[in-house]
Design a protein around this motif. Structure first.
Motif, PDB file in Angstrom:
ATOM      1  N   ILE A  17      86.600 -15.745   1.115  1.00 32.18           N
ATOM      2  CA  ILE A  17      86.113 -17.057   0.687  1.00 32.18           C
ATOM      3  C   ILE A  17      84.777 -17.364   1.358  1.00 32.18           C
ATOM      4  CG2 ILE A  17      86.568 -19.540   0.840  1.00 32.18           C
ATOM      5  CD1 ILE A  17      89.486 -18.958   0.458  1.00 32.18           C
ATOM      6  N   LEU A  18      84.611 -16.877   2.576  1.00 28.89           N
ATOM      7  CA  LEU A  18      83.382 -17.157   3.317  1.00 28.89           C
ATOM      8  C   LEU A  18      82.171 -16.436   2.736  1.00 28.89           C
ATOM      9  CD1 LEU A  18      84.781 -17.121   6.942  1.00 28.89           C
ATOM     10  CD2 LEU A  18      84.351 -19.077   5.452  1.00 28.89           C
ATOM     11  N   LEU A  19      82.394 -15.509   1.828  1.00 30.62           N
ATOM     12  CA  LEU A  19      81.276 -14.835   1.161  1.00 30.62           C
ATOM     13  C   LEU A  19      80.663 -15.692   0.051  1.00 30.62           C
ATOM     14  CD1 LEU A  19      82.573 -11.172   0.834  1.00 30.62           C
ATOM     15  CD2 LEU A  19      80.791 -12.044   2.349  1.00 30.62           C
ATOM     16  N   LEU A  20      81.386 -16.694  -0.426  1.00 31.99           N
ATOM     17  CA  LEU A  20      80.878 -17.535  -1.512  1.00 31.99           C
ATOM     18  C   LEU A  20      79.536 -18.189  -1.192  1.00 31.99           C
ATOM     19  CD1 LEU A  20      84.133 -19.220  -2.810  1.00 31.99           C
ATOM     20  CD2 LEU A  20      82.770 -17.472  -3.935  1.00 31.99           C
ATOM     21  N   PRO A  21      79.383 -18.869  -0.050  1.00 32.22           N
ATOM     22  CA  PRO A  21      78.068 -19.474   0.227  1.00 32.22           C
ATOM     23  C   PRO A  21      76.964 -18.430   0.369  1.00 32.22           C
ATOM     24  CG  PRO A  21      79.721 -20.336   1.727  1.00 32.22           C
ATOM     25  CD  PRO A  21      80.357 -19.231   0.955  1.00 32.22           C
TER      26      PRO A  21
END
Length: 67
Positions: A17-21
């Motif tokens: 999820i932290l790859l989204l930004p």
């Protein structure tokens, strides 16, 4: 009794999820432009500023889920 050394499979996707930004801000041609403006700010600026609270929220979700 043996303790597990890896993340349980149901939580293995949480760090992704932290790859989204990162991915959203990496693709510069998507937001490299002035229109549409918001309160006088070009899209280029407010799109980046929008990701600051979104990233904080995502980090909070991952942190709380990893406990």
């Amino acid at each position: 009794m043996e303790t597990p050394t890896s993340t349980p499979p149901r939580r293995a996707w949480l760090p992704l999820i932290l790859l989204l930004p990162y991915l959203a801000l990496l693709w510069l041609p998507f937001y490299n432009g002035a229109p549409p403006s918001l309160l006088g700010f070009p899209f280029f600026y407010w799109y980046q500023f929008l990701w600051v609270p979104i990233t904080s929220l995502l980090m909070y979700v991952v942190y709380r889920s990893a406990k």
